[in-house]
Design an enzyme around this catalytic site. Structure first.
Site, short mmCIF file in Angstrom:
data_model
loop_
_atom_site.label_atom_id
_atom_site.label_comp_id
_atom_site.label_asym_id
_atom_site.label_seq_id
_atom_site.Cartn_x
_atom_site.Cartn_y
_atom_site.Cartn_z
N HIS A 9 0.85 -1.19 0.00
CA HIS A 9 0.00 0.00 0.00
C HIS A 9 0.89 1.24 0.00
O HIS A 9 2.07 1.17 0.37
CB HIS A 9 -0.91 0.00 1.23
CG HIS A 9 -2.04 -0.97 1.12
ND1 HIS A 9 -2.45 -1.75 2.17
CD2 HIS A 9 -2.84 -1.30 0.08
CE1 HIS A 9 -3.45 -2.50 1.78
NE2 HIS A 9 -3.70 -2.25 0.51
N THR A 38 4.39 -0.37 -7.35
CA THR A 38 5.41 -1.01 -6.52
C THR A 38 6.57 -1.51 -7.37
O THR A 38 7.73 -1.29 -7.05
CB THR A 38 4.79 -2.16 -5.70
OG1 THR A 38 3.75 -1.63 -4.87
CG2 THR A 38 5.84 -2.84 -4.84
N GLY A 56 -3.01 -1.91 -8.15
CA GLY A 56 -3.83 -2.53 -7.09
C GLY A 56 -5.26 -2.05 -7.03
O GLY A 56 -6.19 -2.85 -7.18
N ASP A 61 -5.19 -6.41 -7.48
CA ASP A 61 -5.32 -7.46 -6.47
C ASP A 61 -6.07 -8.66 -7.04
O ASP A 61 -5.73 -9.81 -6.78
CB ASP A 61 -6.02 -6.93 -5.22
CG ASP A 61 -5.25 -5.79 -4.56
OD1 ASP A 61 -4.00 -5.85 -4.56
OD2 ASP A 61 -5.88 -4.85 -4.07
N HIS A 88 -10.76 -0.45 -2.21
CA HIS A 88 -10.78 -1.78 -2.83
C HIS A 88 -10.56 -2.89 -1.79
O HIS A 88 -9.99 -3.93 -2.07
CB HIS A 88 -9.73 -1.86 -3.95
CG HIS A 88 -8.33 -1.65 -3.50
ND1 HIS A 88 -7.87 -0.43 -3.03
CD2 HIS A 88 -7.27 -2.49 -3.44
CE1 HIS A 88 -6.59 -0.56 -2.70
NE2 HIS A 88 -6.22 -1.81 -2.94
#
Length: 121
Positions: A9, A38, A56, A61, A88
């Site tokens: 995150h 990331t 994400g 995800d 999310h």
């Protein structure tokens, strides 16, 4: 070759980057994938080839959960921010549930990430 997914995150990206830097030698032995931001952060700052697979909050995800179901992911390092609400959240829970149901090791913090990366396949 073992595939490890690297996810963090926003408030945990620096923590993950520092962890990856400390474990770079061990990680070089694996195929690495990561969410878009990331993987870009890690690739920009370290000499690793983390292949991006999606953002994400925009379904990344769920894409990772699908890769688990397809047998393409063997371990997950996901530095989560439990103090900040995420729009999310259902996707995050789906990812965690998919990993658990498919017996995929998933690290949600530094201590468990250390155990996962040091585990021999």
């Amino acid at each position: 070759m073992t595939t490890i997914a690297l996810v963090a995150h926003n408030n945990k990206k620096t923590d993950l980057l520092n962890w990856v830097k400390e474990n770079q030698k061990a990680l070089e032995e694996h195929k690495l994938i990561g969410t878009t931001n990331t993987s870009q952060l890690i690739n920009d700052l370290l000499d690793l080839n983390v292949q991006p697979f999606g953002h994400g909050p925009s379904g990344g995800d769920i894409l990772l959960a699908a890769r688990i179901l397809q047998g393409e992911v063997h371990k997950i390092i996901f530095f989560i921010d439990v103090e900040t609400p995420h729009g999310h959240e259902h996707d995050i829970q789906t990812l965690i549930r998919t990993a658990v149901l498919n017996n995929i090791p998933i690290a949600l913090n530094r201590a468990s990430a250390n155990l996962i990366v040091l585990e021999r396949d």
